[in-house]
Design an enzyme around this catalytic site. Sequence first.
Site, short mmCIF file in Angstrom:
data_model
loop_
_atom_site.label_atom_id
_atom_site.label_comp_id
_atom_site.label_asym_id
_atom_site.label_seq_id
_atom_site.Cartn_x
_atom_site.Cartn_y
_atom_site.Cartn_z
N ASN A 114 54.98 17.42 5.53
CA ASN A 114 55.72 17.91 4.36
C ASN A 114 57.01 17.12 4.27
O ASN A 114 57.92 17.32 5.07
CB ASN A 114 56.00 19.41 4.53
CG ASN A 114 56.92 19.96 3.46
OD1 ASN A 114 57.10 19.33 2.41
ND2 ASN A 114 57.50 21.14 3.70
N LYS A 127 59.23 17.22 2.01
CA LYS A 127 60.32 17.93 1.30
C LYS A 127 60.93 16.98 0.26
O LYS A 127 60.22 16.16 -0.29
CB LYS A 127 61.34 18.46 2.29
CG LYS A 127 60.66 19.25 3.42
CD LYS A 127 61.58 20.07 4.24
CE LYS A 127 60.76 20.79 5.32
NZ LYS A 127 61.52 21.78 6.02
N HIS A 140 56.32 28.10 0.59
CA HIS A 140 57.10 27.57 1.72
C HIS A 140 58.40 28.36 1.83
O HIS A 140 58.95 28.81 0.82
CB HIS A 140 57.39 26.08 1.48
CG HIS A 140 58.05 25.45 2.66
ND1 HIS A 140 59.40 25.54 2.88
CD2 HIS A 140 57.54 24.75 3.71
CE1 HIS A 140 59.69 24.92 4.02
NE2 HIS A 140 58.58 24.44 4.53
N GLU A 194 61.36 27.58 2.18
CA GLU A 194 62.49 27.13 1.35
C GLU A 194 62.32 27.59 -0.09
O GLU A 194 63.30 27.86 -0.78
CB GLU A 194 62.64 25.60 1.46
CG GLU A 194 63.29 25.23 2.79
CD GLU A 194 62.77 23.96 3.43
OE1 GLU A 194 62.23 23.09 2.72
OE2 GLU A 194 62.91 23.82 4.67
N GLU A 212 54.68 29.83 9.61
CA GLU A 212 55.91 29.10 9.90
C GLU A 212 57.06 30.10 10.07
O GLU A 212 57.61 30.58 9.06
CB GLU A 212 56.26 28.17 8.74
CG GLU A 212 55.23 27.11 8.47
CD GLU A 212 55.84 25.92 7.74
OE1 GLU A 212 55.95 24.87 8.36
OE2 GLU A 212 56.23 26.07 6.58
N GLY A 252 63.17 23.38 10.90
CA GLY A 252 64.30 22.45 10.88
C GLY A 252 65.39 22.77 11.89
O GLY A 252 66.49 22.23 11.82
N SER A 260 59.52 22.99 13.48
CA SER A 260 59.99 22.07 14.54
C SER A 260 58.85 21.50 15.38
O SER A 260 58.98 21.35 16.60
CB SER A 260 61.04 22.75 15.43
OG SER A 260 62.19 23.05 14.67
#
Length: 245
Positions: free
Chosen positions: A8, A10, A93, A95, A161, A167, A207
């Site tokens: 991904n 992003k 996701h 985010e 996730e 991250g 991660s």
Amino acid sequence: MAKVVIGNWKMHKTVREATVYLETVVPLLEKCKAKVFLAVPYTAIAACAKMAKGTGIFIGAQNMNDARDGAFTGEIAALMLKEAGADFVLLGHSERRHVFGESNEFIGKKVVRALQDDLIPVLCVGEKEGEKTEVVLEEQLRACLESVPKEEAGKLIVAYEPVWAIGTGKTATIAQASEAHVVCRRVLGDLFGKRIAAKIPVLYGGSVKSDNAKKLMAEEEIDGVLVGGASLDPNTFATIAAGVK
Ligand code: PGA
């Protein structure tokens, strides 16, 4: 089932940068046993899809709208992604959920639309720090998948996730990841029946790096990984995918 490795990117990489990446990664993935997916920026889909043709690498998007078309300035529809060459789309996701405020209801509608318009939906779920994993997974999976017809469910991919691992450099332990995967599989079984649930890959994300990917994927319950930061470098990403037996 074959392990799945999804990168991904992003909001990274222009078309030019994406092209250089594909040129590097395609030969590195030639003998790879995993199914490899790359979720790229909208603008890079067409160029990446062209370069990935015949390589077995799936190219996809990171989001879309649930409507077929309409007055939704700045949004993008599944059919537009499909025509640009996308095979799949990431949906829900963290985010999108937590930075852009997307609800389970909205994400659920997108899952149905993606299936209708022939994109593989990769549904992301996961708890925030301090939340109860099982409760959150159960709620998100049920709410996002309740309108998916049984006969379409085998096309889904689910990614667990934990938001606190994305991250941050903190990874769930193998035991935590495995436990969460068992929960996902159970809820998928409740929704679609055990036989169909067994066909749905459940990935781990958060991660994932070249040094922990192998161990995660060695777990029977973990069908693959969703890689953010570490997918930006083609050599690192290929090393992760090559670790699949
Ligand atoms: P990360 O991101 O690998 O950089 O933690 C994972 C993701 O956002 O899918």
